[in-house]
Design a protein around this motif. Sequence first.
Motif, short mmCIF file in Angstrom:
data_model
loop_
_atom_site.label_atom_id
_atom_site.label_comp_id
_atom_site.label_asym_id
_atom_site.label_seq_id
_atom_site.Cartn_x
_atom_site.Cartn_y
_atom_site.Cartn_z
N GLU A 18 4.91 -37.97 66.60
CA GLU A 18 5.36 -39.01 65.74
C GLU A 18 5.76 -38.83 64.44
O GLU A 18 6.52 -39.24 63.82
CB GLU A 18 3.94 -39.96 65.54
CG GLU A 18 4.48 -41.29 64.66
CD GLU A 18 3.18 -42.22 64.82
OE1 GLU A 18 3.46 -43.15 63.74
OE2 GLU A 18 2.12 -42.11 65.21
N GLU A 19 4.84 -38.22 63.76
CA GLU A 19 5.41 -37.40 62.36
C GLU A 19 6.64 -36.89 62.41
O GLU A 19 7.42 -37.04 61.53
CB GLU A 19 4.12 -36.56 61.54
CG GLU A 19 2.96 -37.43 61.18
CD GLU A 19 1.61 -36.57 61.14
OE1 GLU A 19 1.76 -35.24 60.96
OE2 GLU A 19 0.62 -37.14 60.55
N LYS A 21 9.08 -37.00 64.46
CA LYS A 21 10.09 -37.87 64.92
C LYS A 21 10.34 -38.86 63.51
O LYS A 21 11.64 -39.29 63.64
CB LYS A 21 9.91 -38.71 66.13
CG LYS A 21 9.82 -37.75 67.26
CD LYS A 21 9.54 -38.87 68.68
CE LYS A 21 9.56 -37.82 69.93
NZ LYS A 21 9.49 -38.27 71.16
N GLN A 22 9.48 -39.40 63.02
CA GLN A 22 9.82 -40.15 61.99
C GLN A 22 10.67 -39.21 60.74
O GLN A 22 11.46 -40.04 60.14
CB GLN A 22 8.32 -40.58 61.25
CG GLN A 22 7.83 -41.46 61.95
CD GLN A 22 6.39 -42.07 61.23
OE1 GLN A 22 5.78 -41.12 60.30
NE2 GLN A 22 5.83 -43.33 61.79
N GLN A 23 10.35 -38.02 60.74
CA GLN A 23 11.14 -37.37 59.76
C GLN A 23 12.52 -37.09 60.13
O GLN A 23 13.64 -37.13 59.59
CB GLN A 23 10.61 -35.72 59.61
CG GLN A 23 9.50 -35.89 58.79
CD GLN A 23 8.64 -34.34 58.73
OE1 GLN A 23 9.48 -33.22 58.98
NE2 GLN A 23 7.43 -34.32 58.53
N LYS A 26 14.40 -40.45 59.46
CA LYS A 26 14.87 -40.55 57.99
C LYS A 26 15.91 -39.86 57.73
O LYS A 26 16.89 -40.06 57.15
CB LYS A 26 13.44 -40.30 57.25
CG LYS A 26 13.62 -40.37 55.90
CD LYS A 26 12.43 -40.02 54.85
CE LYS A 26 12.74 -40.13 53.40
NZ LYS A 26 11.80 -39.70 52.51
N LEU A 46 11.49 -42.39 68.64
CA LEU A 46 10.25 -42.67 68.02
C LEU A 46 9.29 -43.85 68.78
O LEU A 46 8.26 -43.76 69.01
CB LEU A 46 10.42 -42.80 66.55
CG LEU A 46 9.27 -43.47 65.83
CD1 LEU A 46 8.26 -42.18 65.70
CD2 LEU A 46 9.81 -43.64 64.25
N GLU A 58 4.17 -52.01 67.86
CA GLU A 58 4.93 -51.13 67.03
C GLU A 58 6.45 -50.45 67.66
O GLU A 58 7.47 -50.65 67.28
CB GLU A 58 4.35 -50.10 66.33
CG GLU A 58 3.31 -50.43 65.24
CD GLU A 58 2.63 -49.28 64.84
OE1 GLU A 58 3.05 -48.46 64.09
OE2 GLU A 58 1.54 -48.66 65.50
#
Length: 88
Positions: A18-19, A21-23, A26, A46, A58
């Motif tokens: 998750e971390e 995929k968030q990067q 972004k 994500l 979410e």
Amino acid sequence: MSNLAVTLSQSGKLKEAEELKQQVLKARIEAFGTSHPDTIQAMSNLAATLWIAGRLEEAEELDQQVLKAQIEAFGNSHPDTIQAMSNH
């Protein structure tokens, strides 16, 4: 980065995936904007990880954004839009 995130997901390391995929999301938003196919795919990836992690609200919210972006970018009849519709 995206390939590593997929590997982490498949290995059950959902928090790390998750971390990452968030990067990725972004970075793609910064590089391409929100309507680019690569950005939309990163959003979808994500959302899938969130769903697997049991964070359904979410994931649903992000899937709604994916569908909206697909419709805006490609219209209702594009195969990627239809796929996004089936994710709901």
